[in-house]
Write a protein that holds these residues in place. Structure first.
Motif, mmCIF file in Angstrom:
data_model
loop_
_atom_site.group_PDB
_atom_site.id
_atom_site.type_symbol
_atom_site.label_atom_id
_atom_site.label_comp_id
_atom_site.label_asym_id
_atom_site.label_seq_id
_atom_site.Cartn_x
_atom_site.Cartn_y
_atom_site.Cartn_z
ATOM 1 N N ALA A 167 0.892 -1.246 0.325
ATOM 2 C CA ALA A 167 -0.137 -0.106 0.137
ATOM 3 C C ALA A 167 0.743 1.369 0.261
ATOM 4 O O ALA A 167 1.010 2.709 -0.882
ATOM 5 N N ALA A 168 1.837 1.124 0.572
ATOM 6 C CA ALA A 168 3.135 2.711 0.386
ATOM 7 C C ALA A 168 3.890 3.094 -0.834
ATOM 8 O O ALA A 168 4.017 3.750 -0.850
ATOM 9 N N HIS A 178 2.147 1.596 -3.680
ATOM 10 C CA HIS A 178 1.305 2.739 -4.413
ATOM 11 C C HIS A 178 0.472 3.717 -4.267
ATOM 12 O O HIS A 178 0.494 4.346 -4.684
ATOM 13 N N ALA A 179 1.141 4.136 -2.446
ATOM 14 C CA ALA A 179 0.757 5.495 -2.677
ATOM 15 C C ALA A 179 1.601 6.488 -3.219
ATOM 16 O O ALA A 179 1.752 7.597 -3.833
ATOM 17 N N VAL A 180 3.030 5.948 -3.013
ATOM 18 C CA VAL A 180 4.299 6.595 -3.573
ATOM 19 C C VAL A 180 4.130 7.119 -5.067
ATOM 20 O O VAL A 180 4.043 7.829 -5.768
ATOM 21 N N ALA A 204 1.527 6.614 -7.115
ATOM 22 C CA ALA A 204 0.530 7.383 -7.410
ATOM 23 C C ALA A 204 0.772 9.205 -7.038
ATOM 24 O O ALA A 204 0.777 10.202 -8.051
ATOM 25 N N LEU A 205 1.374 9.713 -6.041
ATOM 26 C CA LEU A 205 2.005 10.372 -6.379
ATOM 27 C C LEU A 205 2.968 11.569 -6.809
ATOM 28 O O LEU A 205 3.188 12.387 -7.631
ATOM 29 N N ALA A 214 7.801 12.100 -3.990
ATOM 30 C CA ALA A 214 7.644 10.974 -4.478
ATOM 31 C C ALA A 214 8.917 10.324 -4.503
ATOM 32 O O ALA A 214 8.805 8.649 -4.070
#
Length: 385
Positions: free
Chosen positions: A198-199, A201-203, A205-206, A228
């Motif tokens: 999840a981390a 994917h968040a990075v 996405a940023l 990012a």
């Protein structure tokens, strides 16, 4: 990706034919032309004119198209060849052919045609990514597809004449996402802590948000993009298998050293990218810590594995492989640290960067010759498995 079918089955290679040999030679020549003209443009940008760039009719084009020649022309062609070999479909070679032809047009001053050929190349590469995902739906193949989309967006903006602050984040996102996907593929069986995926994917996405935002608001987009990159460097340093394999021996340790060095430069690039967005004079550090320190560092780390799979060239590995990464890091330190206070030292660092690329190519050639000498021409003709 290695020369393995996307579904996971190692494929038998068909024997080389004169047509295939000629096609490989053409694609290889286009990639080399892209690299050499891109390097020349980069050296002239750094204030190095040996020989004088004004003596060449296309020198100005090489200078202006430096990023396109390196990212779309060289890396796009090389990655496109690697993906086409893995996919084992003739149509997949349209992507590297278009990117190589686009770079040739850019080098010859045909800016518009070259730019749109880069769009065609990215579109073909995107189609290849769709086929790969259909064959094997996995996190790393989806990430490869997103990287291909980033290349397509950046190339379309480039063809429309958009500024570098709008184009470059997308082009670099293509390379960064491709490398991240490669690392996910190679370490997909590792157990990771809860929340690691999840981390990541968040990075990422940023990263994409920063690329999209940079076109409209360079300051805000640049801050997001730089953050990012720095966060991705931290994620890779913590969760990639390289922090374990660096304690081993041989090729595995060499790859880990290259990877960890690249992750350090990725972190530097993130900080410099954000600093540039805030108005600090760190653009050279941001672009080349990312393009040379991280991307080329990853190429050096993976080349001993990828080259035998893609080009059917066996390499004799030895400690001499460490010399090129060491030269890359030292020349970058000279360029960024000492070069910040002296233009001649900055130019010397840039010249060292270029020389390092040539030295690494010579290292690979020497390793191939060493393998042939050790095992004989009969062994060298066997197809790598």
């Amino acid at each position: 990706m290695s020369a393995v079918h996307p579904a996971g089955r190692t494929q038998r290679r068909s024997p080389a034919t004169p047509v295939r040999i000629a096609a490989r030679a053409l694609l290889g020549a286009l990639a080399i032309l892209s690299l050499l003209s891109g390097i020349a443009g980069g050296l002239w940008r750094a204030g190095i004119a040996l020989p004088d760039g004004r003596a060449f009719p296309w020198a100005g084009q090489w200078l202006l198209a430096h990023a396109a020649l390196m990212i779309c022309g060289f890396f796009g062609t090389v990655i496109g060849i690697e993906r086409a070999v893995a996919l084992r479909h003739r149509a997949a070679f349209l992507a590297p052919l278009a990117s190589g032809a686009g770079a040739l047009c850019l080098a010859l001053g045909q800016q518009a045609l070259g730019a749109w050929l880069c769009v065609v190349a990215a579109a073909c590469f995107l189609a290849v990514g769709v086929v790969v995902v259909r064959r094997q739906a996995a996190p790393h193949t989806f990430l490869l597809l997103v990287g291909a989309l980033a290349w397509a967006v950046g190339s379309l903006l480039f063809a429309q004449g958009r500024a570098g602050h709008a184009v470059l984040p997308w082009w670099f996102a293509f390379l960064v996402l491709t490398i991240a996907a490669e690392r996910l593929e190679m370490t997909r069986l590792m157990k990771r802590r809860p929340g690691a995926a999840a981390a990541l994917h968040a990075v990422l996405a940023l990263l994409l948000l920063g690329a999209a935002w940079s076109g409209a608001a360079p300051r805000g987009g640049g801050l997001a993009y730089g953050a990012a990159l720095a966060l991705l460097a931290a994620w890779l340093a913590v969760f990639d298998v390289a922090r374990r394999t660096v304690r081993t021996h041989g090729l595995a340790r060499y790859m880990a050293v290259c990877l960890l060095g690249g992750y350090a430069w990725l972190g530097v690039a993130g900080v410099a990218w954000a600093a540039t967005a805030l108005g600090w004079p760190a653009r050279d550090v941001a672009l080349h810590a990312l393009g040379l320190g991280f991307v080329v560092g990853m190429v050096m780390g993976h080349a001993p594995v990828v080259l035998p799979a893609v080009a059917r060239v066996k390499l004799a590995f030895g400690n001499f492989f460490y010399l090129a990464p060491a030269a890359l890091h030292l020349s970058l330190l000279l360029r960024f640290a000492a070069g910040a206070f002296s233009q001649p030292l900055h130019a010397a660092g840039a010249a060292g960067n270029a020389a390092t690329l040539g030295f690494f190519a010579a290292t690979l050639a020497g390793a191939a010759l060493a393998w042939r000498w050790r095992h004989g021409t009969a062994g060298a003709g066997k197809t790598p498995r």
